[in-house]
Design a protein around this motif. Sequence first.
Motif, short mmCIF file in Angstrom:
data_model
loop_
_atom_site.label_atom_id
_atom_site.label_comp_id
_atom_site.label_asym_id
_atom_site.label_seq_id
_atom_site.Cartn_x
_atom_site.Cartn_y
_atom_site.Cartn_z
N VAL A 112 -83.24 0.45 -7.96
CA VAL A 112 -82.09 1.01 -8.69
C VAL A 112 -80.89 0.09 -8.55
CG1 VAL A 112 -80.47 2.95 -8.78
CG2 VAL A 112 -82.91 3.38 -8.48
N PHE A 113 -80.68 -0.46 -7.36
CA PHE A 113 -79.58 -1.39 -7.15
C PHE A 113 -79.75 -2.65 -8.00
CE2 PHE A 113 -77.47 -4.70 -4.41
CZ PHE A 113 -76.17 -4.29 -4.68
N ALA A 114 -80.98 -3.14 -8.09
CA ALA A 114 -81.25 -4.31 -8.94
C ALA A 114 -80.97 -4.00 -10.40
CB ALA A 114 -82.69 -4.77 -8.75
N ALA A 115 -81.31 -2.79 -10.85
CA ALA A 115 -81.05 -2.41 -12.24
C ALA A 115 -79.56 -2.33 -12.52
CB ALA A 115 -81.72 -1.07 -12.55
N ILE A 116 -78.80 -1.81 -11.55
CA ILE A 116 -77.34 -1.75 -11.72
C ILE A 116 -76.76 -3.15 -11.81
CG2 ILE A 116 -75.19 -1.07 -10.58
CD1 ILE A 116 -76.67 1.32 -9.44
N LEU A 117 -77.22 -4.05 -10.93
CA LEU A 117 -76.72 -5.43 -10.96
C LEU A 117 -77.12 -6.13 -12.26
CD1 LEU A 117 -77.39 -6.64 -7.30
CD2 LEU A 117 -75.22 -5.97 -8.34
#
Length: 276
Positions: A62-67
């Motif tokens: 999820v963090f990678a998708a936000i970035l």
Amino acid sequence: METPFPPFDPEGRPRPRFGRFGKVPLRVLLPNLVTLLALCSGLTAVRLAIEERIELALAAIVFAAILDGVDGRLARALKGTSRFGAELDSLADFVNFGCVPALMLYFWGLNEAGAFGWTAALAYAICAALRLARFNVMLDDPNKPPFAADFFTGVPAPAGAITVLLPVYLELIGLPHGRVSALIALLYCLAIGFLMISTVPAWSGKTLGRRIRRDMVLPLFVVVAIFFALLASYPWVVLSVCTAIYLALLPISTLRYRRLMAAWRAEHPAAVASAD
């Protein structure tokens, strides 16, 4: 003094035989650093999945998708777009949202389906690669109507990664996990992969947030704060609901796209004839 490293040119121009490159502005490097941070987060998710720390692995994805959503907007805001950044972003997306979710699903339960489970994971990763390759080619299409920028052709890779992990969210909520759920997850994984390479128009959201009415700024802050508070408190419920809403919106975005396309073709018959 010469350094042992080749000079960085974000546009990929050939190196001059004599002379040196000028300095690269920091605004060009910042989006690439965000992309590399997203790549590190995605690769870390694989390690966490192998160690059976699935909750942390999902958080890393999820963090990678936000970035991934941040780096493109940051590049456009800073006027730091480049060919190098576009290629790096595409490669990072394949790893983060193609390979990593497929491996996570396999470690989670697709391995219980034997070779069929690995085939489904492999098919999803291949669909992600094909989806990204098609996206890169379609960027240069001069015949696209103006409204086409508001839609993706097929489900984008980050959204595909978030939605394909729905079986894992449901298990963390409390649904039982067994061989039957693994078979259902196998079919679901294949369905999301085919949605990625399909021609289903998916709303892109690229124009969202470019201009906000002054009277809506404070309510927007409140809504965003509430969303992230719920995501932190009930992550799997929020992700499951967001996945269901996103999939339910696909038929609506398809109807909207078809109506806009019909209106545009009626207004521009010459452009339609030349494209045919």
